[in-house]
Design a protein around this motif. Structure first.
Motif, mmCIF file in Angstrom:
data_model
loop_
_atom_site.group_PDB
_atom_site.id
_atom_site.type_symbol
_atom_site.label_atom_id
_atom_site.label_comp_id
_atom_site.label_asym_id
_atom_site.label_seq_id
_atom_site.Cartn_x
_atom_site.Cartn_y
_atom_site.Cartn_z
ATOM 1 N N LEU A 113 0.796 -1.223 0.000
ATOM 2 C CA LEU A 113 0.000 0.000 0.000
ATOM 3 C C LEU A 113 0.831 1.276 0.000
ATOM 4 C CD1 LEU A 113 -2.785 -1.083 2.522
ATOM 5 C CD2 LEU A 113 -2.864 -1.094 0.016
ATOM 6 N N VAL A 114 2.103 1.187 0.367
ATOM 7 C CA VAL A 114 2.953 2.386 0.406
ATOM 8 C C VAL A 114 4.107 2.285 -0.587
ATOM 9 C CG1 VAL A 114 4.389 3.894 1.827
ATOM 10 C CG2 VAL A 114 2.394 2.765 2.833
ATOM 11 N N ILE A 115 4.885 1.228 -0.487
ATOM 12 C CA ILE A 115 6.091 1.115 -1.301
ATOM 13 C C ILE A 115 5.756 0.879 -2.776
ATOM 14 C CG2 ILE A 115 8.259 -0.103 -1.638
ATOM 15 C CD1 ILE A 115 8.095 1.492 0.979
ATOM 16 N N ALA A 116 4.905 -0.107 -3.052
ATOM 17 C CA ALA A 116 4.601 -0.470 -4.439
ATOM 18 C C ALA A 116 4.036 0.682 -5.268
ATOM 19 C CB ALA A 116 3.643 -1.664 -4.454
ATOM 20 N N PRO A 117 3.155 1.525 -4.729
ATOM 21 C CA PRO A 117 2.605 2.638 -5.526
ATOM 22 C C PRO A 117 3.574 3.803 -5.721
ATOM 23 C CG PRO A 117 1.074 1.967 -3.784
ATOM 24 C CD PRO A 117 2.401 1.350 -3.471
ATOM 25 N N LEU B 91 5.849 8.186 3.267
ATOM 26 C CA LEU B 91 5.525 9.106 2.188
ATOM 27 C C LEU B 91 4.562 8.369 1.266
ATOM 28 C CD1 LEU B 91 6.294 11.924 0.945
ATOM 29 C CD2 LEU B 91 7.945 10.669 -0.477
ATOM 30 N N LEU B 92 3.297 8.779 1.272
ATOM 31 C CA LEU B 92 2.260 8.095 0.495
ATOM 32 C C LEU B 92 2.067 8.802 -0.847
ATOM 33 C CD1 LEU B 92 -0.424 7.629 3.318
ATOM 34 C CD2 LEU B 92 1.521 6.154 2.756
ATOM 35 N N HIS B 93 2.051 8.025 -1.929
ATOM 36 C CA HIS B 93 1.851 8.592 -3.260
ATOM 37 C C HIS B 93 0.363 8.611 -3.573
ATOM 38 C CE1 HIS B 93 2.822 8.492 -7.845
ATOM 39 N NE2 HIS B 93 2.517 9.715 -7.415
ATOM 40 N N GLU B 94 -0.186 9.806 -3.661
ATOM 41 C CA GLU B 94 -1.620 9.956 -3.955
ATOM 42 C C GLU B 94 -1.891 9.898 -5.455
ATOM 43 O OE1 GLU B 94 -4.372 10.880 -1.585
ATOM 44 O OE2 GLU B 94 -2.893 9.816 -0.382
ATOM 45 N N GLU C 16 1.632 12.456 0.335
ATOM 46 C CA GLU C 16 1.238 12.775 1.715
ATOM 47 C C GLU C 16 2.318 12.306 2.677
ATOM 48 O OE1 GLU C 16 -2.087 11.578 5.156
ATOM 49 O OE2 GLU C 16 -2.253 10.735 3.130
ATOM 50 N N LEU C 17 2.733 13.194 3.554
ATOM 51 C CA LEU C 17 3.596 12.793 4.664
ATOM 52 C C LEU C 17 2.692 12.221 5.745
ATOM 53 C CD1 LEU C 17 6.446 12.848 6.043
ATOM 54 C CD2 LEU C 17 5.697 14.973 7.095
ATOM 55 N N SER C 18 2.938 10.982 6.124
ATOM 56 C CA SER C 18 2.008 10.317 7.043
ATOM 57 C C SER C 18 2.752 9.354 7.954
ATOM 58 C CB SER C 18 0.957 9.552 6.231
ATOM 59 O OG SER C 18 -0.004 8.944 7.072
ATOM 60 N N LYS C 19 2.027 8.910 8.939
ATOM 61 C CA LYS C 19 2.511 7.859 9.850
ATOM 62 C C LYS C 19 3.864 8.195 10.462
ATOM 63 C CE LYS C 19 -1.082 5.353 9.490
ATOM 64 N NZ LYS C 19 -1.898 6.485 9.013
ATOM 65 N N MET C 20 3.978 9.444 10.932
ATOM 66 C CA MET C 20 5.171 9.862 11.658
ATOM 67 C C MET C 20 5.022 9.446 13.111
ATOM 68 S SD MET C 20 8.107 11.693 11.840
ATOM 69 C CE MET C 20 8.153 12.897 10.512
ATOM 70 N N GLY C 21 5.880 8.577 13.565
ATOM 71 C CA GLY C 21 5.821 8.125 14.956
ATOM 72 C C GLY C 21 7.221 7.932 15.520
ATOM 73 N N LEU D 204 13.717 12.116 10.185
ATOM 74 C CA LEU D 204 12.732 11.372 9.392
ATOM 75 C C LEU D 204 12.014 12.316 8.433
ATOM 76 C CD1 LEU D 204 11.251 9.120 12.209
ATOM 77 C CD2 LEU D 204 12.359 8.268 10.138
ATOM 78 N N LEU D 205 11.639 13.470 8.938
ATOM 79 C CA LEU D 205 10.943 14.455 8.121
ATOM 80 C C LEU D 205 11.818 14.898 6.947
ATOM 81 C CD1 LEU D 205 8.536 16.290 7.671
ATOM 82 C CD2 LEU D 205 9.442 17.844 9.409
ATOM 83 N N ASP D 206 13.080 15.181 7.213
ATOM 84 C CA ASP D 206 13.991 15.595 6.148
ATOM 85 C C ASP D 206 14.156 14.495 5.103
ATOM 86 O OD1 ASP D 206 14.330 18.017 7.400
ATOM 87 O OD2 ASP D 206 16.272 17.502 8.315
ATOM 88 N N ALA D 207 14.211 13.250 5.554
ATOM 89 C CA ALA D 207 14.353 12.129 4.616
ATOM 90 C C ALA D 207 13.128 12.015 3.728
ATOM 91 C CB ALA D 207 14.577 10.830 5.384
ATOM 92 N N ALA D 208 11.937 12.216 4.292
ATOM 93 C CA ALA D 208 10.706 12.134 3.508
ATOM 94 C C ALA D 208 10.635 13.262 2.486
ATOM 95 C CB ALA D 208 9.502 12.181 4.440
ATOM 96 N N ILE D 209 11.035 14.483 2.884
ATOM 97 C CA ILE D 209 11.022 15.613 1.962
ATOM 98 C C ILE D 209 12.021 15.364 0.827
ATOM 99 C CG2 ILE D 209 11.561 18.073 1.726
ATOM 100 C CD1 ILE D 209 10.541 18.424 4.614
#
Length: 316
Positions: free
Chosen positions: A205-209, A228-231, A237-242, A256-261
């Motif tokens: 649901l996240v990596i493959a798309p 990082l979810l591909h819409e 979308e930046l999501s599931k930050m924990g 983590l945030l910098d890596a996602a950006i």
């Protein structure tokens, strides 16, 4: 039991609870048997009977308790008439503890009770009784060889030299993706159906798309994650930050945030957004410092019941 989940961190509390249980159980047996002593008196009285008049210091060393604890216990035993303080015949400058006749009589009548205790413990605990005794022997020897404080401080000094590392998706860390997010969701909100679906199969649901999942590692321990979810159409979308709340102050969230950006930029994304909640002030501040701008209204068609904040990345 809650303490079970804390493992090594709660070993002192668990042993204390177990010790209290045994003390209370033996005291109850002593009372039912008409014995005139308490379970906490046993080590000192038994040692004095077996060794003879002895100093508080020697008793403390022999039974593994502090001088202060043995001295206080000796006061109680003197008050109860079980022990007397007297001058050491071999060195008049020091005093020793000695059993009184009453103490001798009290111990002399306890053989059947001690036999019942041994057999009762064997019946109640089974082979675990011997395992426990062997484990205690082993722990005592190991701690004598390598004191715990020294070991922990060595580890702490080593950890102080460690830095948080961010690594990409690894299926071996999949359960940490669920664990870390579920941990903060259950603490602050609730786990929604959409969350459960994502936790069940993040790779599909996240990596493959075309999205990404990152993990923050500290000395090999997974302490944080984000996705990082591909819409579609370049929208992410930046999501599931924990981040584990026990590891605050290490900068894991920002890394983590910098890596996602960075991943969003590598994918030539055209829009990056996140949904959050106004109660999460610390996280919102971090997002703003990273370049996310809060929008006036929540996102149309918001994914989450808990979302009342909509932010869009505008740089730098």
């Amino acid at each position: 039991m809650y303490l079970t989940s804390l493992r090594e961190l709660a070993i002192g509390s668990r042993l204390k609870a177990l010790s209290d249980y045994f003390y209370q159980a033996v005291d109850e047996v002593y009372r039912a048997s008409g014995a005139g002593i308490e379970s906490r008196w046993f080590p000192v009285m038994r040692f004095l009977r077996d060794v003879g008049p002895t100093t508080v210091t020697e008793v403390a060393v022999a039974i593994g308790q502090t001088h202060s604890a043995v001295s206080q216990l000796a006061d109680r035993l003197v008050e109860a008439g079980m022990v007397v303080r007297q001058r050491d015949p071999g060195d008049g400058r020091r005093s020793v503890l000695a059993l009184t006749d009453a103490g001798e009589r009290a111990l002399g009548a306890l053989g059947p009770v001690w036999l019942a205790l041994r057999r009762g413990m064997a019946e109640s605990l089974g082979p675990r009784m011997l395992d426990l005794l062997d484990a205690i022997d082993g722990c005592e020897q190991a701690l004598a060889d390598k004191p715990l404080v020294a070991s922990v401080l060595e580890q702490r000094a080593s950890l102080a030299r460690e830095a948080v590392q961010v690594v990409p998706w690894d299926a071996a860390y999949a359960d940490h993706f669920r664990r870390l997010n579920q941990q903060w969701l259950e603490r602050h909100f609730r786990v929604e159906d959409l969350d459960r679906t994502l936790f069940a199969d993040p790779e599909s649901l996240v990596i493959a798309p075309g999205g990404a999942i990152f993990f923050a590692l500290y000395a090999g321990e997974v302490i944080g994650t984000c996705a990082l979810l591909h819409e579609g159409a370049g929208v992410y979308e930046l999501s599931k930050m924990g981040v584990d709340e026990n590891f605050r102050g290490l900068g894991a969230g920002r890394k983590l945030l910098d890596a996602a950006i960075a991943a969003w930029r590598e994918r030539k994304g055209v829009r990056l957004f996140l949904e959050s909640n106004s109660r999460l002030g610390r996280a919102l501040g971090m997002y703003e410092r990273a370049g996310f701008v809060r929008q006036q209204a929540i996102r149309p068609g918001s994914h989450y019941e808990r979302a009342d904040v909509y932010m869009v990345f505008e740089g730098p």
